[in-house]
Design a protein around this motif. Structure first.
Motif, PDB file in Angstrom:
ATOM      1  N   GLU A  25     100.781  32.918 -37.876  1.00 23.12           N
ATOM      2  CA  GLU A  25     100.989  31.474 -37.773  1.00 23.12           C
ATOM      3  C   GLU A  25     102.421  31.152 -37.361  1.00 23.12           C
ATOM      4  OE1 GLU A  25     100.132  27.406 -40.295  1.00 23.12           O
ATOM      5  OE2 GLU A  25     100.143  29.329 -41.350  1.00 23.12           O
ATOM      6  N   ASP A  26     103.391  31.855 -37.933  1.00 21.97           N
ATOM      7  CA  ASP A  26     104.787  31.658 -37.552  1.00 21.97           C
ATOM      8  C   ASP A  26     105.001  31.973 -36.073  1.00 21.97           C
ATOM      9  OD1 ASP A  26     105.504  30.890 -40.091  1.00 21.97           O
ATOM     10  OD2 ASP A  26     106.366  32.845 -40.650  1.00 21.97           O
ATOM     11  N   PHE A  27     104.366  33.027 -35.599  1.00 24.60           N
ATOM     12  CA  PHE A  27     104.523  33.410 -34.199  1.00 24.60           C
ATOM     13  C   PHE A  27     103.905  32.360 -33.278  1.00 24.60           C
ATOM     14  CE2 PHE A  27     103.270  35.889 -30.381  1.00 24.60           C
ATOM     15  CZ  PHE A  27     104.553  36.154 -29.940  1.00 24.60           C
ATOM     16  N   ILE A  28     102.750  31.838 -33.659  1.00 27.80           N
ATOM     17  CA  ILE A  28     102.107  30.782 -32.874  1.00 27.80           C
ATOM     18  C   ILE A  28     103.006  29.548 -32.828  1.00 27.80           C
ATOM     19  CG2 ILE A  28     100.164  29.165 -32.819  1.00 27.80           C
ATOM     20  CD1 ILE A  28      98.428  31.496 -33.921  1.00 27.80           C
ATOM     21  N   ASP A  29     103.586  29.189 -33.972  1.00 24.71           N
ATOM     22  CA  ASP A  29     104.513  28.055 -34.013  1.00 24.71           C
ATOM     23  C   ASP A  29     105.722  28.298 -33.113  1.00 24.71           C
ATOM     24  OD1 ASP A  29     102.816  26.800 -35.792  1.00 24.71           O
ATOM     25  OD2 ASP A  29     104.015  27.320 -37.567  1.00 24.71           O
ATOM     26  N   PHE A  30     106.235  29.528 -33.134  1.00 25.52           N
ATOM     27  CA  PHE A  30     107.365  29.894 -32.283  1.00 25.52           C
ATOM     28  C   PHE A  30     107.014  29.717 -30.808  1.00 25.52           C
ATOM     29  CE2 PHE A  30     108.929  33.394 -29.601  1.00 25.52           C
ATOM     30  CZ  PHE A  30     110.260  33.046 -29.516  1.00 25.52           C
ATOM     31  N   LEU A  31     105.846  30.199 -30.395  1.00 31.45           N
ATOM     32  CA  LEU A  31     105.427  30.073 -29.000  1.00 31.45           C
ATOM     33  C   LEU A  31     105.241  28.608 -28.603  1.00 31.45           C
ATOM     34  CD1 LEU A  31     102.837  32.978 -28.690  1.00 31.45           C
ATOM     35  CD2 LEU A  31     105.180  32.911 -27.800  1.00 31.45           C
ATOM     36  N   SER A  32     104.677  27.822 -29.489  1.00 32.17           N
ATOM     37  CA  SER A  32     104.487  26.395 -29.209  1.00 32.17           C
ATOM     38  C   SER A  32     105.828  25.692 -29.039  1.00 32.17           C
ATOM     39  CB  SER A  32     103.700  25.728 -30.339  1.00 32.17           C
ATOM     40  OG  SER A  32     102.406  26.268 -30.417  1.00 32.17           O
ATOM     41  N   GLN A  33     106.773  25.993 -29.910  1.00 27.02           N
ATOM     42  CA  GLN A  33     108.107  25.396 -29.816  1.00 27.02           C
ATOM     43  C   GLN A  33     108.789  25.815 -28.516  1.00 27.02           C
ATOM     44  OE1 GLN A  33     109.505  23.123 -31.723  1.00 27.02           O
ATOM     45  NE2 GLN A  33     111.398  23.115 -30.543  1.00 27.02           N
ATOM     46  N   LYS A  34     108.641  27.062 -28.159  1.00 24.28           N
ATOM     47  CA  LYS A  34     109.242  27.568 -26.920  1.00 24.28           C
ATOM     48  C   LYS A  34     108.677  26.815 -25.716  1.00 24.28           C
ATOM     49  CE  LYS A  34     109.836  31.974 -24.550  1.00 24.28           C
ATOM     50  NZ  LYS A  34     109.509  33.396 -24.564  1.00 24.28           N
ATOM     51  N   ASP A  35     107.385  26.571 -25.690  1.00 22.91           N
ATOM     52  CA  ASP A  35     106.767  25.818 -24.592  1.00 22.91           C
ATOM     53  C   ASP A  35     107.263  24.376 -24.561  1.00 22.91           C
ATOM     54  OD1 ASP A  35     105.331  28.002 -23.725  1.00 22.91           O
ATOM     55  OD2 ASP A  35     103.451  27.392 -24.682  1.00 22.91           O
ATOM     56  N   ARG A  36     107.364  23.741 -25.730  1.00 22.61           N
ATOM     57  CA  ARG A  36     107.854  22.357 -25.782  1.00 22.61           C
ATOM     58  C   ARG A  36     109.286  22.276 -25.260  1.00 22.61           C
ATOM     59  NH1 ARG A  36     104.999  22.398 -30.654  1.00 22.61           N
ATOM     60  NH2 ARG A  36     106.871  22.794 -31.862  1.00 22.61           N
ATOM     61  N   GLU A  37     110.126  23.221 -25.650  1.00 25.94           N
ATOM     62  CA  GLU A  37     111.514  23.228 -25.193  1.00 25.94           C
ATOM     63  C   GLU A  37     111.591  23.436 -23.690  1.00 25.94           C
ATOM     64  OE1 GLU A  37     113.497  26.134 -27.584  1.00 25.94           O
ATOM     65  OE2 GLU A  37     113.427  24.882 -29.383  1.00 25.94           O
ATOM     66  N   HIS A  38     110.742  24.313 -23.168  1.00 28.80           N
ATOM     67  CA  HIS A  38     110.719  24.555 -21.719  1.00 28.80           C
ATOM     68  C   HIS A  38     110.368  23.273 -20.967  1.00 28.80           C
ATOM     69  CE1 HIS A  38     110.002  26.444 -17.869  1.00 28.80           C
ATOM     70  NE2 HIS A  38     108.820  25.855 -17.842  1.00 28.80           N
ATOM     71  N   HIS A  39     109.352  22.565 -21.443  1.00 23.87           N
ATOM     72  CA  HIS A  39     108.939  21.318 -20.796  1.00 23.87           C
ATOM     73  C   HIS A  39     110.033  20.256 -20.904  1.00 23.87           C
ATOM     74  CE1 HIS A  39     104.952  22.603 -19.709  1.00 23.87           C
ATOM     75  NE2 HIS A  39     104.727  23.022 -20.936  1.00 23.87           N
TER      76      HIS A  39
END
Length: 67
Positions: A25-39
């Protein structure tokens, strides 16, 4: 295709010990945050293009366009 991939992942998750699920779950949250920051970075860059274009496109700096 995507649905079958999700089902495969769910089956794998079902076999993990409960302690590992929080790591997933932490890793999924990390990936989601990374995508939001990229956008966000992409949106900010696009928003800045027009104002910078006015600064960059001028006769005084045209010599740099040839480099």
């Amino acid at each position: 295709m995507m649905e079958s991939r999700v089902q495969q992942l769910i089956k794998k998750l079902e076999h993990l010990p409960s302690g590992r699920l929080s790591e997933v779950e932490d890793f999924i949250d990390f990936l989601s945050q990374k995508d939001r920051e990229h956008h966000m970075r992409k949106d900010f860059a696009q928003g800045a293009e027009a104002p910078f274009q006015k600064v960059w496109d001028n006769d005084d700096d045209s010599v740099y366009d040839k480099l």
